[in-house]
Design a protein around this motif. Structure first.
Motif, PDB file in Angstrom:
ATOM      1  N   GLN A   4       1.012  -1.222  -0.286  1.00 24.80           N
ATOM      2  CA  GLN A   4      -0.041   0.254  -0.067  1.00 24.80           C
ATOM      3  C   GLN A   4       0.922   0.999  -0.029  1.00 24.80           C
ATOM      4  OE1 GLN A   4      -2.551  -0.537   3.241  1.00 24.80           O
ATOM      5  NE2 GLN A   4      -4.281  -1.893   2.447  1.00 24.80           N
ATOM      6  N   HIS A   5       1.929   1.029  -1.129  1.00 26.61           N
ATOM      7  CA  HIS A   5       3.218   2.424  -1.311  1.00 26.61           C
ATOM      8  C   HIS A   5       2.137   3.461  -1.303  1.00 26.61           C
ATOM      9  CE1 HIS A   5       6.220   4.735  -2.250  1.00 26.61           C
ATOM     10  NE2 HIS A   5       7.180   3.979  -1.651  1.00 26.61           N
ATOM     11  N   PRO A   6       2.714   4.540  -1.296  1.00 23.71           N
ATOM     12  CA  PRO A   6       0.980   5.994  -1.614  1.00 23.71           C
ATOM     13  C   PRO A   6       1.737   5.778  -3.482  1.00 23.71           C
ATOM     14  CG  PRO A   6       2.633   6.896   0.234  1.00 23.71           C
ATOM     15  CD  PRO A   6       3.007   5.301   0.328  1.00 23.71           C
ATOM     16  N   MET A   7       3.329   5.716  -3.672  1.00 26.50           N
ATOM     17  CA  MET A   7       3.360   5.954  -5.263  1.00 26.50           C
ATOM     18  C   MET A   7       2.338   4.511  -6.123  1.00 26.50           C
ATOM     19  SD  MET A   7       6.768   5.262  -6.734  1.00 26.50           S
ATOM     20  CE  MET A   7       7.826   6.123  -5.815  1.00 26.50           C
ATOM     21  N   ALA A   8       1.396   3.673  -5.275  1.00 25.04           N
ATOM     22  CA  ALA A   8       1.073   2.647  -5.873  1.00 25.04           C
ATOM     23  C   ALA A   8      -0.573   3.213  -6.204  1.00 25.04           C
ATOM     24  CB  ALA A   8       1.084   1.926  -5.204  1.00 25.04           C
ATOM     25  N   ALA A   9      -0.873   4.109  -5.132  1.00 18.55           N
ATOM     26  CA  ALA A   9      -2.290   4.724  -6.290  1.00 18.55           C
ATOM     27  C   ALA A   9      -1.596   5.767  -6.691  1.00 18.55           C
ATOM     28  CB  ALA A   9      -2.589   5.100  -4.641  1.00 18.55           C
ATOM     29  N   TRP A  10      -0.580   6.718  -6.511  1.00 17.46           N
ATOM     30  CA  TRP A  10      -0.642   7.733  -7.454  1.00 17.46           C
ATOM     31  C   TRP A  10       0.007   7.648  -9.076  1.00 17.46           C
ATOM     32  CZ3 TRP A  10       4.783   9.546  -8.801  1.00 17.46           C
ATOM     33  CH2 TRP A  10       4.291  11.180  -9.146  1.00 17.46           C
ATOM     34  N   LEU A  11       0.539   6.195  -9.098  1.00 14.60           N
ATOM     35  CA  LEU A  11       0.360   6.222 -10.449  1.00 14.60           C
ATOM     36  C   LEU A  11      -0.642   4.934 -11.347  1.00 14.60           C
ATOM     37  CD1 LEU A  11       4.742   5.508 -10.342  1.00 14.60           C
ATOM     38  CD2 LEU A  11       3.493   7.359 -11.357  1.00 14.60           C
ATOM     39  N   GLN A  12      -1.590   4.394 -10.408  1.00 11.69           N
ATOM     40  CA  GLN A  12      -2.847   4.454 -10.773  1.00 11.69           C
ATOM     41  C   GLN A  12      -1.958   2.935 -10.579  1.00 11.69           C
ATOM     42  OE1 GLN A  12      -3.860   6.416 -14.154  1.00 11.69           O
ATOM     43  NE2 GLN A  12      -5.462   7.105 -12.611  1.00 11.69           N
ATOM     44  N   MET A  13      -0.774   2.152  -9.908  1.00 10.02           N
ATOM     45  CA  MET A  13      -0.088   0.764 -10.359  1.00 10.02           C
ATOM     46  C   MET A  13      -1.662   0.008 -10.433  1.00 10.02           C
ATOM     47  SD  MET A  13       3.364   1.178  -8.080  1.00 10.02           S
ATOM     48  CE  MET A  13       4.403   1.845  -8.690  1.00 10.02           C
ATOM     49  N   ASP A  14      -3.155   0.144  -9.831  1.00 11.17           N
ATOM     50  CA  ASP A  14      -3.554  -1.591 -10.075  1.00 11.17           C
ATOM     51  C   ASP A  14      -3.995  -1.484 -11.047  1.00 11.17           C
ATOM     52  OD1 ASP A  14      -4.778   1.551  -9.986  1.00 11.17           O
ATOM     53  OD2 ASP A  14      -6.194   0.386  -8.363  1.00 11.17           O
ATOM     54  N   THR A  15      -4.543  -0.120 -12.356  1.00  9.08           N
ATOM     55  CA  THR A  15      -4.347  -0.839 -13.375  1.00  9.08           C
ATOM     56  C   THR A  15      -3.717  -0.981 -14.062  1.00  9.08           C
ATOM     57  OG1 THR A  15      -6.327   1.243 -13.556  1.00  9.08           O
ATOM     58  CG2 THR A  15      -5.624   1.166 -15.401  1.00  9.08           C
ATOM     59  N   LEU A  16      -2.769  -0.920 -14.161  1.00 15.05           N
ATOM     60  CA  LEU A  16      -0.965  -1.194 -14.541  1.00 15.05           C
ATOM     61  C   LEU A  16      -1.173  -2.605 -14.904  1.00 15.05           C
ATOM     62  CD1 LEU A  16       1.121   1.777 -14.661  1.00 15.05           C
ATOM     63  CD2 LEU A  16      -0.081   1.078 -16.315  1.00 15.05           C
ATOM     64  N   VAL A  17      -0.791  -3.062 -13.614  1.00 11.76           N
ATOM     65  CA  VAL A  17      -1.008  -5.111 -13.358  1.00 11.76           C
ATOM     66  C   VAL A  17      -2.177  -5.618 -14.203  1.00 11.76           C
ATOM     67  CG1 VAL A  17      -0.951  -6.399 -11.491  1.00 11.76           C
ATOM     68  CG2 VAL A  17       0.498  -4.567 -10.658  1.00 11.76           C
ATOM     69  N   LYS A  18      -3.574  -5.086 -14.123  1.00 12.96           N
ATOM     70  CA  LYS A  18      -4.627  -5.807 -14.283  1.00 12.96           C
ATOM     71  C   LYS A  18      -3.992  -6.092 -15.944  1.00 12.96           C
ATOM     72  CE  LYS A  18      -8.193  -4.621 -10.608  1.00 12.96           C
ATOM     73  NZ  LYS A  18      -8.814  -3.657 -10.457  1.00 12.96           N
ATOM     74  N   THR A  19      -4.143  -4.835 -16.623  1.00  9.59           N
ATOM     75  CA  THR A  19      -3.689  -4.466 -17.883  1.00  9.59           C
ATOM     76  C   THR A  19      -2.929  -5.056 -18.795  1.00  9.59           C
ATOM     77  OG1 THR A  19      -4.088  -1.966 -17.841  1.00  9.59           O
ATOM     78  CG2 THR A  19      -3.483  -3.170 -20.095  1.00  9.59           C
ATOM     79  N   TRP A  20      -1.416  -5.570 -17.584  1.00 14.17           N
ATOM     80  CA  TRP A  20      -0.899  -6.519 -17.882  1.00 14.17           C
ATOM     81  C   TRP A  20      -1.068  -7.984 -17.398  1.00 14.17           C
ATOM     82  CZ3 TRP A  20       4.684  -6.563 -19.704  1.00 14.17           C
ATOM     83  CH2 TRP A  20       5.380  -8.501 -19.370  1.00 14.17           C
ATOM     84  N   ASP A  21      -1.758  -8.153 -16.036  1.00 12.21           N
ATOM     85  CA  ASP A  21      -2.266  -9.546 -16.027  1.00 12.21           C
ATOM     86  C   ASP A  21      -3.075 -10.049 -17.522  1.00 12.21           C
ATOM     87  OD1 ASP A  21      -0.503  -9.719 -13.923  1.00 12.21           O
ATOM     88  OD2 ASP A  21      -2.514  -9.942 -12.962  1.00 12.21           O
ATOM     89  N   ALA A  22      -3.349  -8.724 -17.935  1.00 14.29           N
ATOM     90  CA  ALA A  22      -4.149  -9.518 -19.276  1.00 14.29           C
ATOM     91  C   ALA A  22      -3.811  -9.497 -20.471  1.00 14.29           C
ATOM     92  CB  ALA A  22      -5.074  -7.918 -19.250  1.00 14.29           C
ATOM     93  N   GLY A  23      -2.237  -9.217 -20.391  1.00 13.16           N
ATOM     94  CA  GLY A  23      -1.792  -9.614 -21.845  1.00 13.16           C
ATOM     95  C   GLY A  23      -1.029  -7.741 -22.466  1.00 13.16           C
ATOM     96  N   ALA A  24      -1.550  -7.115 -22.103  1.00  9.06           N
ATOM     97  CA  ALA A  24      -1.513  -5.456 -22.415  1.00  9.06           C
ATOM     98  C   ALA A  24      -0.256  -5.340 -21.580  1.00  9.06           C
ATOM     99  CB  ALA A  24      -2.697  -4.944 -22.401  1.00  9.06           C
ATOM    100  N   ASP A  25       0.968  -4.792 -22.100  1.00  8.47           N
ATOM    101  CA  ASP A  25       2.173  -4.039 -22.432  1.00  8.47           C
ATOM    102  C   ASP A  25       1.910  -2.729 -22.116  1.00  8.47           C
ATOM    103  OD1 ASP A  25       4.352  -2.668 -21.159  1.00  8.47           O
ATOM    104  OD2 ASP A  25       6.051  -4.231 -22.496  1.00  8.47           O
ATOM    105  N   LEU A  26       2.084  -2.212 -20.573  1.00  4.87           N
ATOM    106  CA  LEU A  26       1.346  -0.175 -20.484  1.00  4.87           C
ATOM    107  C   LEU A  26       2.618   0.194 -20.429  1.00  4.87           C
ATOM    108  CD1 LEU A  26      -2.029   0.516 -19.829  1.00  4.87           C
ATOM    109  CD2 LEU A  26      -1.112  -0.348 -21.764  1.00  4.87           C
ATOM    110  N   LEU A  27       3.856  -1.050 -19.773  1.00  6.82           N
ATOM    111  CA  LEU A  27       5.135  -1.152 -18.926  1.00  6.82           C
ATOM    112  C   LEU A  27       6.207  -0.687 -19.584  1.00  6.82           C
ATOM    113  CD1 LEU A  27       4.365  -3.408 -16.154  1.00  6.82           C
ATOM    114  CD2 LEU A  27       4.020  -1.433 -16.020  1.00  6.82           C
ATOM    115  N   LEU A  28       6.736  -1.588 -21.027  1.00  8.67           N
ATOM    116  CA  LEU A  28       7.645  -1.315 -22.340  1.00  8.67           C
ATOM    117  C   LEU A  28       6.735  -1.116 -23.472  1.00  8.67           C
ATOM    118  CD1 LEU A  28      10.535  -2.757 -20.318  1.00  8.67           C
ATOM    119  CD2 LEU A  28       9.887  -0.800 -20.705  1.00  8.67           C
TER     120      LEU A  28
END
Length: 283
Positions: free
Chosen positions: A164-188
């Motif tokens: 629950q690091h403050p940076m996680a909410a600020w960077l919307q990491m939950d959405t990024l991780v869900k997208t990654w797990d669905a097969g889309a790479d918004l990271l690189l």
């Protein structure tokens, strides 16, 4: 100072007397003020201790229109003459800089290695504090390895969410991780290549040098019709996530100071979008 075959040698500096016009251009160009000359009367002379203080920047050589001097560490013949026909005016430079886009969709085919080498060749001329040139480069050429590094970034984000690091909410990491797990790479962004600028962690010149060099690299890529984008998520993870640091396997004591995704753009752009007016204070 010795005269040998028409050239005056002063420790690390030597001057060809037959070419020198005694105009003082070299002394005026030296950023450290290491050369002394009486315009029209004497050839340039190095001040005491100049060899130790010299930045090896080459300003003195490049400012001499007569190619009359060299350093023991930098020869005049190694300095590339400027070509007037390649001069870029402000209008052309402005369009290149304003039309540069952060590319987030890439064609899958890899670039030729020579294309990447050409960009690195340009980027190595980026300015560095006191001409220290502290940077080294890691070219992640294999797209599969780029994907592996992106997976490390995703794992770092999952760990940040667990904490629950403050940076996680600020960077919307939950959405990024869900997208990654669905097969889309918004990271690189499924980029075929990743360029990492690294240097010793203790070097105070390295962070700014990396930013300037990577910016130079990115602009050169745009000029070559290629696409790049700053890998911000990767860079954050590289500073905090040990598994990613191990995967990078940089030299001992080195850290990543910035990275760019790189490839051939999948989208073509035809216009320059507007940006807010500069907020300027004049004094």
């Amino acid at each position: 100072m010795k005269l040998i075959h028409g050239r005056f040698f002063m420790s690390f500096l030597y001057v060809n007397e037959s070419k020198c016009k005694k105009d003082g251009a070299c002394a005026m160009a030296c950023p450290m003020g290491l050369l002394q000359v009486e315009p029209g009367q004497s050839i340039p002379k190095a001040i005491p201790g100049a060899e130790t203080l010299c930045l090896q920047c080459g300003h003195c050589l490049c400012a001499c229109p007569h190619a009359a001097l060299s350093l023991t560490t930098l020869k005049m013949e190694d300095c590339v003459p400027l070509k007037k026909e390649l001069h870029v005016g402000l209008e052309q430079a402005a369009q290149l800089l304003k039309s540069r886009r952060s590319i987030r969709r890439y064609k899958s085919e890899p670039l030729e290695r020579c294309d990447i080498e050409a960009l690195l060749e340009t980027a190595r001329y980026a300015p560095t504090g006191k001409n220290t040139q502290p940077l080294s480069w890691l070219v992640v050429y294999d797209a599969a390895l780029v994907h592996t590094l992106a997976a490390h970034v995703a794992d770092w984000m999952k760990d940040m969410l667990r904490q629950q690091h403050p940076m996680a909410a600020w960077l919307q990491m939950d959405t990024l991780v869900k997208t990654w797990d669905a097969g889309a790479d918004l990271l690189l962004r499924h980029a075929p290549h990743l360029i990492v600028a690294h240097a010793p962690k203790a070097n105070p010149m390295a962070p700014q040098s990396a930013t300037i060099a990577l910016t130079t690299f990115e602009i050169a890529a745009a000029a070559a019709g290629l696409g790049a984008c700053w890998a911000g998520f990767f860079q954050l993870a590289a500073g905090m996530w040990e598994p990613l640091q191990k995967a990078l396997n940089l030299p001992e004591g080195h850290i990543s100071h910035g990275a760019l995704m790189l490839g051939r753009p999948a989208v073509k752009y035809y216009r320059i979008p507007t940006r807010k007016q500069p907020d300027v204070i004049w004094r």
